[in-house]
Motif scaffolding. Structure first.
Motif, short mmCIF file in Angstrom:
data_model
loop_
_atom_site.label_atom_id
_atom_site.label_comp_id
_atom_site.label_asym_id
_atom_site.label_seq_id
_atom_site.Cartn_x
_atom_site.Cartn_y
_atom_site.Cartn_z
N THR A 170 -6.33 -6.28 75.12
CA THR A 170 -6.05 -4.82 74.48
C THR A 170 -4.91 -4.10 75.12
OG1 THR A 170 -8.48 -4.33 74.33
CG2 THR A 170 -7.18 -2.45 74.62
N GLU A 171 -4.46 -4.29 76.39
CA GLU A 171 -3.09 -3.65 77.01
C GLU A 171 -2.08 -4.54 76.41
OE1 GLU A 171 -1.34 -3.80 81.39
OE2 GLU A 171 -3.47 -3.41 81.35
N ALA A 172 -2.36 -5.88 75.98
CA ALA A 172 -1.07 -6.44 75.27
C ALA A 172 -1.02 -6.19 73.92
CB ALA A 172 -1.24 -7.97 75.51
N GLY A 173 -1.87 -5.33 73.52
CA GLY A 173 -1.75 -4.88 71.99
C GLY A 173 -2.60 -5.65 71.25
N TYR A 174 -3.44 -6.44 71.39
CA TYR A 174 -4.44 -7.44 70.68
C TYR A 174 -5.62 -6.92 71.19
CZ TYR A 174 0.01 -9.79 70.02
OH TYR A 174 1.48 -10.17 69.76
N PRO A 175 -6.11 -5.80 70.64
CA PRO A 175 -7.69 -5.31 71.15
C PRO A 175 -8.69 -6.57 70.33
CG PRO A 175 -6.45 -3.67 69.60
CD PRO A 175 -5.49 -4.80 70.04
N PRO A 176 -9.63 -6.89 71.06
CA PRO A 176 -10.49 -7.72 70.28
C PRO A 176 -11.52 -6.69 69.36
CG PRO A 176 -10.67 -8.16 72.55
CD PRO A 176 -9.78 -7.05 72.52
N ALA A 177 -12.02 -7.08 68.17
CA ALA A 177 -12.97 -6.49 67.47
C ALA A 177 -14.21 -6.36 68.02
CB ALA A 177 -12.83 -7.07 65.95
N ALA A 178 -14.83 -5.51 67.57
CA ALA A 178 -16.04 -5.07 68.29
C ALA A 178 -17.12 -6.06 67.77
CB ALA A 178 -16.88 -3.68 67.90
N VAL A 238 -9.40 -16.24 68.49
CA VAL A 238 -9.03 -17.12 69.59
C VAL A 238 -10.24 -17.16 70.48
CG1 VAL A 238 -6.60 -16.25 69.62
CG2 VAL A 238 -8.44 -15.22 71.07
N SER A 239 -10.19 -18.84 70.86
CA SER A 239 -11.20 -19.38 71.98
C SER A 239 -10.42 -19.58 73.09
CB SER A 239 -11.83 -20.69 71.56
OG SER A 239 -12.43 -20.28 70.41
N ILE A 240 -10.82 -18.75 74.21
CA ILE A 240 -10.24 -19.00 75.74
C ILE A 240 -11.28 -19.47 76.62
CG2 ILE A 240 -9.04 -17.60 77.28
CD1 ILE A 240 -8.25 -15.37 75.44
N ARG A 241 -10.72 -20.59 77.07
CA ARG A 241 -11.69 -21.36 78.23
C ARG A 241 -11.16 -21.02 79.52
NH1 ARG A 241 -15.58 -24.20 77.82
NH2 ARG A 241 -16.11 -25.85 79.40
N SER A 242 -11.79 -20.00 80.27
CA SER A 242 -11.16 -19.61 81.66
C SER A 242 -12.32 -19.15 82.52
CB SER A 242 -10.43 -18.43 81.12
OG SER A 242 -10.21 -17.57 82.40
N ALA A 243 -11.86 -19.24 83.65
CA ALA A 243 -12.82 -18.79 84.80
C ALA A 243 -12.89 -17.33 85.10
CB ALA A 243 -12.22 -19.40 86.30
N GLN A 244 -12.02 -16.67 84.21
CA GLN A 244 -12.01 -15.07 84.25
C GLN A 244 -13.32 -14.61 83.45
OE1 GLN A 244 -10.23 -12.92 85.70
NE2 GLN A 244 -9.18 -14.39 86.90
N PRO A 245 -13.83 -13.49 83.87
CA PRO A 245 -14.93 -12.86 83.01
C PRO A 245 -14.42 -12.33 81.51
CG PRO A 245 -14.79 -11.96 85.13
CD PRO A 245 -13.57 -12.67 84.98
N ARG A 246 -15.29 -12.33 80.84
CA ARG A 246 -14.84 -11.87 79.37
C ARG A 246 -14.21 -10.67 79.28
NH1 ARG A 246 -15.73 -12.54 74.16
NH2 ARG A 246 -15.79 -10.81 72.79
N ALA A 247 -14.79 -9.71 80.00
CA ALA A 247 -14.33 -8.17 79.94
C ALA A 247 -12.94 -8.00 80.71
CB ALA A 247 -15.23 -7.28 80.99
N VAL A 248 -12.38 -8.97 81.72
CA VAL A 248 -11.34 -9.11 82.35
C VAL A 248 -10.23 -9.40 80.97
CG1 VAL A 248 -9.54 -9.94 83.89
CG2 VAL A 248 -11.85 -9.11 84.59
N LEU A 249 -10.62 -10.52 80.42
CA LEU A 249 -9.68 -10.92 79.60
C LEU A 249 -9.48 -9.98 78.19
CD1 LEU A 249 -11.19 -14.65 79.21
CD2 LEU A 249 -8.82 -14.11 80.06
N ALA A 250 -10.84 -9.20 77.78
CA ALA A 250 -10.49 -8.21 76.79
C ALA A 250 -9.85 -7.25 77.16
CB ALA A 250 -12.18 -7.86 76.31
N ALA A 251 -9.88 -6.67 78.32
CA ALA A 251 -9.16 -5.76 78.66
C ALA A 251 -7.48 -6.00 78.78
CB ALA A 251 -9.36 -5.03 80.19
N ALA A 252 -7.22 -7.19 79.10
CA ALA A 252 -5.88 -7.64 79.15
C ALA A 252 -5.37 -7.66 77.90
CB ALA A 252 -5.86 -9.09 80.15
#
Length: 70
Positions: free
Chosen positions: A62-70, A46-60
């Motif tokens: 992960t919490e939702a059950g879709y952890p990004p691959a390293a 997925v590509s997410i265009r957002s004003a949120q920092p990458r780390a915030v999106l990655a944490a969310a």
């Protein structure tokens, strides 16, 4: 969108269907109502265009059950 908007790329191994894409989109838009999500199910990417920092999106994600691959 603001000048601070960035494109974030995530490989999501658990992305497998349209429902997953809707869930990931909902997560991104809960953090940033203006977020734009583009998904490639075949690549599980997925590509997410957002004003949120990458780390915030990655944490969310992960919490939702879709952890990004390293």
């Amino acid at each position: 969108m603001s000048a601070a908007t960035q494109q974030h790329e995530f490989d999501l191994p658990d992305l497998s269907c349209g429902h997953c894409v809707k869930s990931v989109t909902a997560v991104a838009q809960a953090l940033d109502a203006q977020a734009q999500v583009e998904a490639d199910l075949a690549r599980k990417h997925v590509s997410i265009r957002s004003a949120q920092p990458r780390a915030v999106l990655a944490a969310a994600l992960t919490e939702a059950g879709y952890p990004p691959a390293a």
